[in-house]
Design a protein around this motif. Structure first.
Motif, PDB file in Angstrom:
ATOM      1  N   PRO A 142     -28.604  55.462  11.836  1.00  0.00           N
ATOM      2  CA  PRO A 142     -29.207  56.772  12.101  1.00  0.00           C
ATOM      3  C   PRO A 142     -28.162  57.747  12.636  1.00  0.00           C
ATOM      4  CG  PRO A 142     -30.459  55.002  13.149  1.00  0.00           C
ATOM      5  CD  PRO A 142     -29.175  54.412  12.698  1.00  0.00           C
ATOM      6  N   SER A 143     -28.434  59.020  12.510  1.00  0.00           N
ATOM      7  CA  SER A 143     -27.471  60.034  12.916  1.00  0.00           C
ATOM      8  C   SER A 143     -27.362  60.130  14.444  1.00  0.00           C
ATOM      9  CB  SER A 143     -27.911  61.365  12.309  1.00  0.00           C
ATOM     10  OG  SER A 143     -27.308  62.413  12.968  1.00  0.00           O
ATOM     11  N   ARG A 144     -28.460  59.841  15.125  1.00  0.00           N
ATOM     12  CA  ARG A 144     -28.510  60.048  16.585  1.00  0.00           C
ATOM     13  C   ARG A 144     -28.999  58.770  17.256  1.00  0.00           C
ATOM     14  NH1 ARG A 144     -28.846  64.956  19.310  1.00  0.00           N
ATOM     15  NH2 ARG A 144     -30.027  64.931  21.238  1.00  0.00           N
ATOM     16  N   LEU A 145     -28.237  58.292  18.226  1.00  0.00           N
ATOM     17  CA  LEU A 145     -28.520  56.974  18.795  1.00  0.00           C
ATOM     18  C   LEU A 145     -28.300  56.917  20.303  1.00  0.00           C
ATOM     19  CD1 LEU A 145     -26.407  54.957  16.253  1.00  0.00           C
ATOM     20  CD2 LEU A 145     -28.808  54.510  16.672  1.00  0.00           C
ATOM     21  N   VAL A 146     -29.051  56.046  20.944  1.00  0.00           N
ATOM     22  CA  VAL A 146     -28.721  55.619  22.304  1.00  0.00           C
ATOM     23  C   VAL A 146     -28.375  54.135  22.225  1.00  0.00           C
ATOM     24  CG1 VAL A 146     -29.524  55.297  24.672  1.00  0.00           C
ATOM     25  CG2 VAL A 146     -30.343  57.257  23.355  1.00  0.00           C
ATOM     26  N   VAL A 147     -27.190  53.767  22.718  1.00  0.00           N
ATOM     27  CA  VAL A 147     -26.788  52.357  22.739  1.00  0.00           C
ATOM     28  C   VAL A 147     -27.012  51.819  24.148  1.00  0.00           C
ATOM     29  CG1 VAL A 147     -24.934  50.732  22.299  1.00  0.00           C
ATOM     30  CG2 VAL A 147     -25.025  52.853  21.030  1.00  0.00           C
ATOM     31  N   VAL A 148     -27.677  50.667  24.234  1.00  0.00           N
ATOM     32  CA  VAL A 148     -28.112  50.123  25.519  1.00  0.00           C
ATOM     33  C   VAL A 148     -27.332  48.864  25.876  1.00  0.00           C
ATOM     34  CG1 VAL A 148     -30.111  49.204  26.758  1.00  0.00           C
ATOM     35  CG2 VAL A 148     -30.422  50.998  25.067  1.00  0.00           C
ATOM     36  N   ASP A 149     -27.033  48.712  27.153  1.00  0.00           N
ATOM     37  CA  ASP A 149     -26.472  47.459  27.660  1.00  0.00           C
ATOM     38  C   ASP A 149     -27.000  47.247  29.078  1.00  0.00           C
ATOM     39  OD1 ASP A 149     -25.078  45.121  27.616  1.00  0.00           O
ATOM     40  OD2 ASP A 149     -23.092  46.011  27.416  1.00  0.00           O
ATOM     41  N   VAL A 201     -23.785  59.721  19.654  1.00  0.00           N
ATOM     42  CA  VAL A 201     -24.019  58.409  20.254  1.00  0.00           C
ATOM     43  C   VAL A 201     -24.000  58.539  21.786  1.00  0.00           C
ATOM     44  CG1 VAL A 201     -23.291  55.998  20.397  1.00  0.00           C
ATOM     45  CG2 VAL A 201     -22.831  57.299  18.311  1.00  0.00           C
ATOM     46  N   PHE A 202     -25.129  58.215  22.393  1.00  0.00           N
ATOM     47  CA  PHE A 202     -25.239  58.187  23.851  1.00  0.00           C
ATOM     48  C   PHE A 202     -25.204  56.731  24.314  1.00  0.00           C
ATOM     49  CE2 PHE A 202     -27.907  61.875  22.520  1.00  0.00           C
ATOM     50  CZ  PHE A 202     -27.126  62.886  23.053  1.00  0.00           C
ATOM     51  N   GLY A 203     -24.861  56.522  25.562  1.00  0.00           N
ATOM     52  CA  GLY A 203     -24.887  55.172  26.133  1.00  0.00           C
ATOM     53  C   GLY A 203     -25.815  55.139  27.328  1.00  0.00           C
ATOM     54  N   ALA A 204     -26.524  54.038  27.528  1.00  0.00           N
ATOM     55  CA  ALA A 204     -27.398  53.899  28.687  1.00  0.00           C
ATOM     56  C   ALA A 204     -27.344  52.460  29.181  1.00  0.00           C
ATOM     57  CB  ALA A 204     -28.834  54.269  28.320  1.00  0.00           C
ATOM     58  N   THR A 205     -27.091  52.303  30.483  1.00  0.00           N
ATOM     59  CA  THR A 205     -27.113  50.957  31.045  1.00  0.00           C
ATOM     60  C   THR A 205     -28.011  50.928  32.283  1.00  0.00           C
ATOM     61  OG1 THR A 205     -25.208  51.258  32.530  1.00  0.00           O
ATOM     62  CG2 THR A 205     -24.732  50.521  30.289  1.00  0.00           C
ATOM     63  N   PHE A 206     -28.508  49.743  32.585  1.00  0.00           N
ATOM     64  CA  PHE A 206     -29.315  49.576  33.784  1.00  0.00           C
ATOM     65  C   PHE A 206     -28.447  49.774  35.024  1.00  0.00           C
ATOM     66  CE2 PHE A 206     -30.717  46.497  37.091  1.00  0.00           C
ATOM     67  CZ  PHE A 206     -31.864  47.175  37.482  1.00  0.00           C
ATOM     68  N   ALA A 207     -27.321  49.053  35.084  1.00  0.00           N
ATOM     69  CA  ALA A 207     -26.489  49.118  36.286  1.00  0.00           C
ATOM     70  C   ALA A 207     -25.072  49.560  35.950  1.00  0.00           C
ATOM     71  CB  ALA A 207     -26.460  47.749  36.974  1.00  0.00           C
ATOM     72  N   SER A 259     -30.398  51.521  20.016  1.00  0.00           N
ATOM     73  CA  SER A 259     -29.704  50.312  19.591  1.00  0.00           C
ATOM     74  C   SER A 259     -29.126  49.622  20.827  1.00  0.00           C
ATOM     75  CB  SER A 259     -28.627  50.649  18.564  1.00  0.00           C
ATOM     76  OG  SER A 259     -28.217  49.467  17.907  1.00  0.00           O
ATOM     77  N   TYR A 260     -28.276  48.623  20.638  1.00  0.00           N
ATOM     78  CA  TYR A 260     -27.768  47.888  21.808  1.00  0.00           C
ATOM     79  C   TYR A 260     -26.404  47.287  21.519  1.00  0.00           C
ATOM     80  CZ  TYR A 260     -29.316  43.803  19.178  1.00  0.00           C
ATOM     81  OH  TYR A 260     -29.491  42.855  18.190  1.00  0.00           O
ATOM     82  N   VAL A 261     -25.718  46.951  22.598  1.00  0.00           N
ATOM     83  CA  VAL A 261     -24.450  46.235  22.497  1.00  0.00           C
ATOM     84  C   VAL A 261     -24.777  44.754  22.363  1.00  0.00           C
ATOM     85  CG1 VAL A 261     -22.362  45.588  23.735  1.00  0.00           C
ATOM     86  CG2 VAL A 261     -23.227  47.936  23.892  1.00  0.00           C
TER      87      VAL A 261
END
Ligand code: ZN
Ligand code: ZN
Length: 253
Positions: free
Chosen positions: A214-221, A245-251, A145-147
């Protein structure tokens, strides 16, 4: 004599339209060749040489919880004092990662992507983020998913940059893409102080009405500055039923 164009219901129309798109693309590529966002070399939006020399964060020495560079032993970003300042008793994500440091070069990638509308960079950026997703995050069913951008930012740019990143990342990581959040009263963050950003973000993220989370997610920004928007997203998603809930960003700033 008049020459009629085939109607859009003609059986040949999809093939003709595809041929037209290919021809237009070839013309555009001749007039305005694709150039590297950093070194201007022709051929790619981010050339292999520039992609190889970005200021990558060393995952081995980064904080295993928040992804802060050099935070593996002692993290200055996700300690209790910092979290309390942002209005949290505990770290609101299960973990977060960022791929590159925010420097003049990586900022140029981000601004060319989102403020100058070079949407093809989403593919390059997501490919880089995908390499930073720990395999164990994706071991079980995990959606991406995403912010969300504010409505004003979306209008200004004509697209939601994090949505594009999430779509591309779901493709790279072979995960389901799940749009889940909206930011209804989200003011422009750019003029706010660090503390104001944290408070503003925490108040202003909500799950889309009727969305099944969903029960398990990665949130992207695109960029993690204070972590506040990722924290707010994770908090809203947990309240709506997400277990992990995990988070992932480019920078990372
Ligand atoms: Zn280059
Ligand atoms: Zn940390």
């Amino acid at each position: 004599m008049t020459v009629s164009s085939p109607s859009s219901t003609h059986p040949l129309w999809p093939a003709l339209a595809a041929a037209r798109d290919v021809a237009l693309e070839a013309v555009a590529e001749t007039l305005w060749p694709t150039r590297c966002v950093l070194c201007d070399a022709p051929g790619a939006t981010l050339c292999p040489r520039c992609a190889q020399t970005l200021p990558y964060i060393d995952a081995l020495t980064a904080c295993s919880r928040c992804g802060a560079p050099h935070g593996a032993v002692q993290c200055t970003e996700c300690n209790p004092v910092m979290l309390e300042g942002a209005g949290y008793e505990a770290f609101p994500l299960d973990a977060a990662v960022s791929a590159v440091l925010l420097t003049a070069r990586t900022r140029r990638i981000v601004t060319t992507f989102k403020d100058q509308g070079e949407r093809r960079l989403a593919h390059d950026m997501a490919a880089i983020v995908a390499r930073y997703l720990p395999p164990q995050w994706l071991a079980e069913d995990c959606a991406i998913s995403y912010v969300p951008a504010t409505a004003a930012a979306r209008r200004r740019r004509g697209f939601d940059h994090a949505e594009l990143l999430a779509r591309e990342l779901s493709w790279h990581a072979s995960c389901e893409y799940a749009p889940l959040l909206r930011a209804p009263h989200h003011r422009d963050q750019r003029k706010l102080s660090r503390h104001e950003r944290a408070l503003n973000a925490a108040r202003s993220m909500e799950v889309l009405p009727g969305a099944s989370v969903p029960s398990r997610l990665v949130v992207v920004d695109d960029v993690c500055t204070t972590g506040a928007t990722l924290y707010a997203a994770a908090t809203a998603l947990r309240a709506a039923g997400a277990a992990t809930v995990f988070g992932a960003t480019f920078a990372r700033a």
